[in-house]
Motif scaffolding. Structure first.
Motif, short mmCIF file in Angstrom:
data_model
loop_
_atom_site.label_atom_id
_atom_site.label_comp_id
_atom_site.label_asym_id
_atom_site.label_seq_id
_atom_site.Cartn_x
_atom_site.Cartn_y
_atom_site.Cartn_z
N GLU A 1 -4.51 6.78 -4.70
CA GLU A 1 -3.32 5.93 -4.77
C GLU A 1 -2.08 6.68 -4.29
OE1 GLU A 1 -0.72 3.27 -7.96
OE2 GLU A 1 -2.65 4.13 -8.58
N THR A 2 -1.97 7.93 -4.72
CA THR A 2 -0.83 8.74 -4.30
C THR A 2 -0.82 8.94 -2.79
OG1 THR A 2 -0.87 9.92 -6.42
CG2 THR A 2 0.32 10.97 -4.61
N ILE A 3 -1.97 9.24 -2.23
CA ILE A 3 -2.09 9.43 -0.78
C ILE A 3 -1.74 8.15 -0.03
CG2 ILE A 3 -3.74 9.84 1.09
CD1 ILE A 3 -5.14 11.84 -0.84
N ASN A 4 -2.21 7.02 -0.54
CA ASN A 4 -1.91 5.74 0.10
C ASN A 4 -0.41 5.46 0.11
OD1 ASN A 4 -4.55 5.11 0.75
ND2 ASN A 4 -4.92 3.92 -1.11
N ILE A 5 0.26 5.75 -0.99
CA ILE A 5 1.70 5.54 -1.05
C ILE A 5 2.41 6.44 -0.05
CG2 ILE A 5 3.76 5.92 -2.49
CD1 ILE A 5 2.11 4.93 -4.88
N LEU A 6 2.02 7.70 -0.01
CA LEU A 6 2.64 8.66 0.91
C LEU A 6 2.43 8.24 2.36
CD1 LEU A 6 4.03 11.41 1.43
CD2 LEU A 6 1.75 12.44 1.40
N GLN A 7 1.20 7.90 2.71
CA GLN A 7 0.89 7.57 4.10
C GLN A 7 1.42 6.21 4.54
OE1 GLN A 7 -3.26 10.11 4.80
NE2 GLN A 7 -3.39 7.95 4.32
#
Length: 297
Positions: free
Chosen positions: A167-173
């Motif tokens: 989820e964190t990676i999706n938000i960042l990307q």
């Protein structure tokens, strides 16, 4: 000969600028009429980042940006106040450093071994808050930030669940495209490799290339890191000469001041009500910015 080469280079640069401007105008037209915070958010610099993230494809950039606008309208990252996430910062597991990299970029220091809470949702809100804050404090003309990740004390028990990492990676990307310049993972333990083998598949190719592993005994990786950072500014935890400090009370005071600047920037009429925080001794942080950076994305 040199003059012809110089003129040719200048012409190429002008052509690239015209292409970028044309793409930005095309994306503006595709988005249609915007208003309020969406209009303020979608600066030319913002549109360029989304275009870069989608290799200049206007249709894909439009879809990506519209999804971000929808996410921002519901998640409201610009309205997260420090008092809501201050408990996450008590150990200094994530904070804005008191130095920049060699390109003048804001630096976030992450120390996952100092995890102190169990709410994954609030941990993500804390990180989102600090990304917004890092962007708020970018020097004029700078669009990106750098991450330094210290694995001291990291273990599987302090590790975030795969679902939260994704989820964190999706938000960042997806919602902060082209905001990360580089992320240095300093001396990760061997047990991190199993976690990384899973997480790396969530990264798109551009983000994956920005992740750099640094090992103190690997001269090449150390030299790469030092090409980004002045060794006198770099904390000893990352192989430098500086002392890493985190003072939770002082950092909280700065975040509260920045909350007011954020509210002013977005035109929020809400009065921020700030409570006191419990401290943890030691952080030096960046001085207050003299002007606000472009809105986060």
């Amino acid at each position: 000969m040199f003059r012809r080469w110089s003129n040719s280079l200048h012409d190429d640069q002008e052509n690239d600028e015209l292409k970028h401007e044309s793409k930005i105008n095309e994306l503006k037209a595709a988005l249609g009429q915007l208003s309020g915070r969406s209009l303020k958010y979608c600066t030319d610099e913002c549109l360029k980042r989304y275009l870069d993230a989608r290799n200049g494809n206007v249709g894909k950039s439009k879809k990506m940006l519209e999804e971000t606008l929808k996410w921002r309208s519901t998640y409201k990252p610009g309205e997260i106040h420090w008092k809501e996430v201050a408990v996450e910062g008590e150990t200094g597991k994530v904070f804005r450093a008191n130095f920049h990299d060699r390109h003048g970029r804001t630096v976030l220091i992450l120390r996952p071994g100092l995890q102190n809470t169990t709410s994954n949702d609030n941990q993500i809100r804390h990180l989102v808050y600090l990304m917004e804050n890092a962007i708020l404090n970018l020097p004029e003309g700078q669009e990106q930030m750098a991450w330094l990740i210290d694995f001291t004390g990291w273990s599987l028990s302090t590790n975030v669940p795969i679902k939260s990492a994704r989820e964190t990676i999706n938000i960042l990307q997806n919602h902060y495209p082209e905001r990360l310049a580089v992320a240095f993972l300093y001396s990760p333990p061997r047990i991190f490799e199993a976690f990384w083998k899973i997480v790396k598949y969530f990264l798109d190719s551009k983000t994956f290339q920005k992740v750099k592993f640094v090992y103190p005994m690997n001269k090449e990786s150390v030299e790469l890191m030092r090409s980004y950072f002045d060794v006198d500014n770099l904390p000893t935890e990352f192989g430098g000469k500086a002392t890493l400090k985190y003072d939770h009370d002082e950092f909280s005071r700065m975040m509260i001041e920045d909350d007011e600047k954020t509210a002013t920037f977005w035109g929020s009429s809400d009065k921020l009500k700030h409570g006191s925080s419990n401290g943890y001794s030691g952080a030096e942080v960046v001085a207050e910015p003299t002007s606000l950076a472009p809105p986060a994305s």
